[in-house]
Design a protein around this motif. Structure first.
Motif, PDB file in Angstrom:
ATOM      1  N   ILE A  95      37.795  41.240  44.844  1.00 38.76           N
ATOM      2  CA  ILE A  95      36.712  40.492  45.496  1.00 38.76           C
ATOM      3  C   ILE A  95      36.174  39.433  44.531  1.00 38.76           C
ATOM      4  O   ILE A  95      35.980  38.270  44.910  1.00 38.76           O
ATOM      5  CB  ILE A  95      35.596  41.446  45.962  1.00 38.76           C
ATOM      6  N   ILE A  96      35.957  39.822  43.276  1.00 43.42           N
ATOM      7  CA  ILE A  96      35.474  38.876  42.267  1.00 43.42           C
ATOM      8  C   ILE A  96      36.472  37.739  42.075  1.00 43.42           C
ATOM      9  O   ILE A  96      36.096  36.561  42.021  1.00 43.42           O
ATOM     10  CB  ILE A  96      35.200  39.602  40.927  1.00 43.42           C
ATOM     11  N   HIS A  97      37.755  38.072  41.988  1.00 46.21           N
ATOM     12  CA  HIS A  97      38.789  37.054  41.789  1.00 46.21           C
ATOM     13  C   HIS A  97      38.841  36.086  42.973  1.00 46.21           C
ATOM     14  O   HIS A  97      38.915  34.866  42.784  1.00 46.21           O
ATOM     15  CB  HIS A  97      40.150  37.713  41.574  1.00 46.21           C
ATOM     16  N   SER A  98      38.782  36.624  44.177  1.00 51.92           N
ATOM     17  CA  SER A  98      38.804  35.774  45.373  1.00 51.92           C
ATOM     18  C   SER A  98      37.610  34.835  45.384  1.00 51.92           C
ATOM     19  O   SER A  98      37.736  33.655  45.717  1.00 51.92           O
ATOM     20  CB  SER A  98      38.796  36.636  46.638  1.00 51.92           C
ATOM     21  N   TYR A  99      36.464  35.349  45.021  1.00 49.49           N
ATOM     22  CA  TYR A  99      35.254  34.536  44.940  1.00 49.49           C
ATOM     23  C   TYR A  99      35.439  33.417  43.918  1.00 49.49           C
ATOM     24  O   TYR A  99      35.068  32.268  44.166  1.00 49.49           O
ATOM     25  CB  TYR A  99      34.066  35.423  44.587  1.00 49.49           C
ATOM     26  N   GLY A 100      36.031  33.744  42.778  1.00 53.19           N
ATOM     27  CA  GLY A 100      36.258  32.745  41.740  1.00 53.19           C
ATOM     28  C   GLY A 100      37.233  31.661  42.161  1.00 53.19           C
ATOM     29  O   GLY A 100      37.047  30.488  41.822  1.00 53.19           O
ATOM     30  N   LEU A 101      38.263  32.044  42.896  1.00 54.69           N
ATOM     31  CA  LEU A 101      39.208  31.038  43.370  1.00 54.69           C
ATOM     32  C   LEU A 101      38.576  30.135  44.429  1.00 54.69           C
ATOM     33  O   LEU A 101      38.920  28.965  44.530  1.00 54.69           O
ATOM     34  CB  LEU A 101      40.460  31.710  43.959  1.00 54.69           C
ATOM     35  N   ARG A 102      37.677  30.686  45.198  1.00 50.65           N
ATOM     36  CA  ARG A 102      37.046  29.922  46.273  1.00 50.65           C
ATOM     37  C   ARG A 102      35.945  28.990  45.784  1.00 50.65           C
ATOM     38  O   ARG A 102      35.689  27.964  46.389  1.00 50.65           O
ATOM     39  CB  ARG A 102      36.438  30.884  47.305  1.00 50.65           C
ATOM     40  N   ASP A 103      35.254  29.346  44.706  1.00 48.71           N
ATOM     41  CA  ASP A 103      34.060  28.616  44.264  1.00 48.71           C
ATOM     42  C   ASP A 103      34.309  27.977  42.906  1.00 48.71           C
ATOM     43  O   ASP A 103      34.388  28.663  41.897  1.00 48.71           O
ATOM     44  CB  ASP A 103      32.879  29.583  44.196  1.00 48.71           C
ATOM     45  N   ALA A 104      34.396  26.671  42.888  1.00 50.20           N
ATOM     46  CA  ALA A 104      34.710  25.950  41.645  1.00 50.20           C
ATOM     47  C   ALA A 104      33.677  26.187  40.551  1.00 50.20           C
ATOM     48  O   ALA A 104      34.012  26.264  39.376  1.00 50.20           O
ATOM     49  CB  ALA A 104      34.840  24.460  41.927  1.00 50.20           C
ATOM     50  N   ALA A 105      32.409  26.339  40.917  1.00 48.36           N
ATOM     51  CA  ALA A 105      31.352  26.489  39.919  1.00 48.36           C
ATOM     52  C   ALA A 105      31.460  27.805  39.154  1.00 48.36           C
ATOM     53  O   ALA A 105      31.050  27.898  38.007  1.00 48.36           O
ATOM     54  CB  ALA A 105      29.983  26.393  40.589  1.00 48.36           C
ATOM     55  N   ARG A 106      31.988  28.830  39.790  1.00 47.79           N
ATOM     56  CA  ARG A 106      32.093  30.147  39.151  1.00 47.79           C
ATOM     57  C   ARG A 106      33.543  30.524  38.865  1.00 47.79           C
ATOM     58  O   ARG A 106      33.838  31.660  38.574  1.00 47.79           O
ATOM     59  CB  ARG A 106      31.450  31.199  40.042  1.00 47.79           C
ATOM     60  N   SER A 107      34.398  29.577  38.937  1.00 48.96           N
ATOM     61  CA  SER A 107      35.829  29.829  38.906  1.00 48.96           C
ATOM     62  C   SER A 107      36.324  30.536  37.650  1.00 48.96           C
ATOM     63  O   SER A 107      37.004  31.540  37.740  1.00 48.96           O
ATOM     64  CB  SER A 107      36.575  28.505  39.075  1.00 48.96           C
ATOM     65  N   VAL A 108      35.991  30.032  36.493  1.00 40.06           N
ATOM     66  CA  VAL A 108      36.614  30.519  35.263  1.00 40.06           C
ATOM     67  C   VAL A 108      36.308  31.989  34.993  1.00 40.06           C
ATOM     68  O   VAL A 108      37.221  32.803  34.833  1.00 40.06           O
ATOM     69  CB  VAL A 108      36.214  29.640  34.057  1.00 40.06           C
ATOM     70  N   LEU A 109      35.053  32.362  34.936  1.00 42.81           N
ATOM     71  CA  LEU A 109      34.695  33.739  34.626  1.00 42.81           C
ATOM     72  C   LEU A 109      35.215  34.719  35.675  1.00 42.81           C
ATOM     73  O   LEU A 109      35.785  35.755  35.328  1.00 42.81           O
ATOM     74  CB  LEU A 109      33.177  33.880  34.486  1.00 42.81           C
ATOM     75  N   CYS A 110      35.041  34.392  36.934  1.00 44.53           N
ATOM     76  CA  CYS A 110      35.502  35.286  37.995  1.00 44.53           C
ATOM     77  C   CYS A 110      37.018  35.432  37.992  1.00 44.53           C
ATOM     78  O   CYS A 110      37.551  36.524  38.215  1.00 44.53           O
ATOM     79  CB  CYS A 110      35.037  34.781  39.357  1.00 44.53           C
ATOM     80  N   ARG A 111      37.714  34.360  37.727  1.00 46.65           N
ATOM     81  CA  ARG A 111      39.177  34.436  37.689  1.00 46.65           C
ATOM     82  C   ARG A 111      39.656  35.239  36.488  1.00 46.65           C
ATOM     83  O   ARG A 111      40.632  35.986  36.585  1.00 46.65           O
ATOM     84  CB  ARG A 111      39.773  33.029  37.690  1.00 46.65           C
ATOM     85  N   ILE A 112      38.987  35.108  35.358  1.00 45.14           N
ATOM     86  CA  ILE A 112      39.352  35.907  34.181  1.00 45.14           C
ATOM     87  C   ILE A 112      39.131  37.387  34.459  1.00 45.14           C
ATOM     88  O   ILE A 112      40.002  38.222  34.188  1.00 45.14           O
ATOM     89  CB  ILE A 112      38.561  35.442  32.938  1.00 45.14           C
ATOM     90  N   ILE A 113      37.966  37.720  35.003  1.00 47.05           N
ATOM     91  CA  ILE A 113      37.673  39.116  35.341  1.00 47.05           C
ATOM     92  C   ILE A 113      38.695  39.642  36.345  1.00 47.05           C
ATOM     93  O   ILE A 113      39.240  40.741  36.186  1.00 47.05           O
ATOM     94  CB  ILE A 113      36.239  39.250  35.901  1.00 47.05           C
ATOM     95  N   GLY A 114      38.960  38.859  37.379  1.00 50.21           N
ATOM     96  CA  GLY A 114      39.909  39.276  38.404  1.00 50.21           C
ATOM     97  C   GLY A 114      41.319  39.434  37.886  1.00 50.21           C
ATOM     98  O   GLY A 114      42.014  40.409  38.220  1.00 50.21           O
ATOM     99  N   PHE A 115      41.758  38.492  37.048  1.00 42.82           N
ATOM    100  CA  PHE A 115      43.115  38.572  36.503  1.00 42.82           C
ATOM    101  C   PHE A 115      43.283  39.812  35.636  1.00 42.82           C
ATOM    102  O   PHE A 115      44.201  40.609  35.833  1.00 42.82           O
ATOM    103  CB  PHE A 115      43.445  37.315  35.687  1.00 42.82           C
ATOM    104  N   TRP A 116      42.399  39.979  34.659  1.00 43.04           N
ATOM    105  CA  TRP A 116      42.545  41.116  33.747  1.00 43.04           C
ATOM    106  C   TRP A 116      42.307  42.442  34.451  1.00 43.04           C
ATOM    107  O   TRP A 116      42.948  43.452  34.134  1.00 43.04           O
ATOM    108  CB  TRP A 116      41.658  40.947  32.512  1.00 43.04           C
ATOM    109  N   GLY A 117      41.408  42.457  35.432  1.00 43.82           N
ATOM    110  CA  GLY A 117      41.205  43.674  36.215  1.00 43.82           C
ATOM    111  C   GLY A 117      42.447  44.042  37.010  1.00 43.82           C
ATOM    112  O   GLY A 117      42.819  45.219  37.108  1.00 43.82           O
ATOM    113  N   THR A 118      43.107  43.038  37.557  1.00 46.95           N
ATOM    114  CA  THR A 118      44.348  43.264  38.297  1.00 46.95           C
ATOM    115  C   THR A 118      45.441  43.772  37.366  1.00 46.95           C
ATOM    116  O   THR A 118      46.139  44.750  37.679  1.00 46.95           O
ATOM    117  CB  THR A 118      44.790  41.967  39.003  1.00 46.95           C
ATOM    118  N   ILE A 119      45.584  43.149  36.215  1.00 48.21           N
ATOM    119  CA  ILE A 119      46.607  43.571  35.254  1.00 48.21           C
ATOM    120  C   ILE A 119      46.321  44.989  34.749  1.00 48.21           C
ATOM    121  O   ILE A 119      47.236  45.814  34.628  1.00 48.21           O
ATOM    122  CB  ILE A 119      46.699  42.568  34.076  1.00 48.21           C
TER     123      ILE A 119
END
Length: 140
Positions: A95-119
């Protein structure tokens, strides 16, 4: 007919991921309509459309493997608390990763959390399934 082993933990988290998938699908279609993006048109021509398409596609790329690994763990008698831990953690980070991909303003942190959480989820459930295969504990 043989009875099947119930897998209620995976069923619960798979349903959660299915609802997220439905949301991302509807969001992608709605964005394509709103931005007049045509079918087959490269989404790269519009950043908003690209973000929505990638959020949906990224979810489709990772969720099935993680749920399969969680299913194998539960099916092989893994501990319920550990299955819930991985299941809840994975749903939250997706959910965090999807939010990060959708929202440019919060993209970096959410995508990092989502990526590492997925891995961590895929890697962790892989290791635990290897341990189960060699009967190294973790049985319910």
């Amino acid at each position: 007919m043989d009875s099947l082993t119930p897998v209620p933990i995976v069923a619960f988290y798979a349903a959660g991921h299915a609802l997220l998938h439905c949301y991302l699908s509807i969001d992608t279609v709605y964005t394509r309509i709103r931005t007049s993006a045509q079918l087959g048109e490269p989404p790269m021509s519009n950043e908003l459309t690209l973000r929505r398409v990638r959020a949906h596609a990224n979810n489709v790329e990772y969720v099935p493997l993680a749920l399969l690994l969680l299913l194998i763990f539960e099916f092989n008698g893994g501990q319920a608390w550990l299955a819930h831990t991985f299941g809840a953690f994975f749903l939250i980070v997706r959910i965090i990763h999807s939010y990060g991909l959708r929202d440019a303003a919060r993209s970096v942190l959410c995508r990092i959390i989502g990526f590492w959480g997925t891995i961590l989820t895929i890697g962790g459930t892989s290791i635990i399934n290897i341990m189960l295969a060699f009967n190294l504990g973790l049985m319910g």
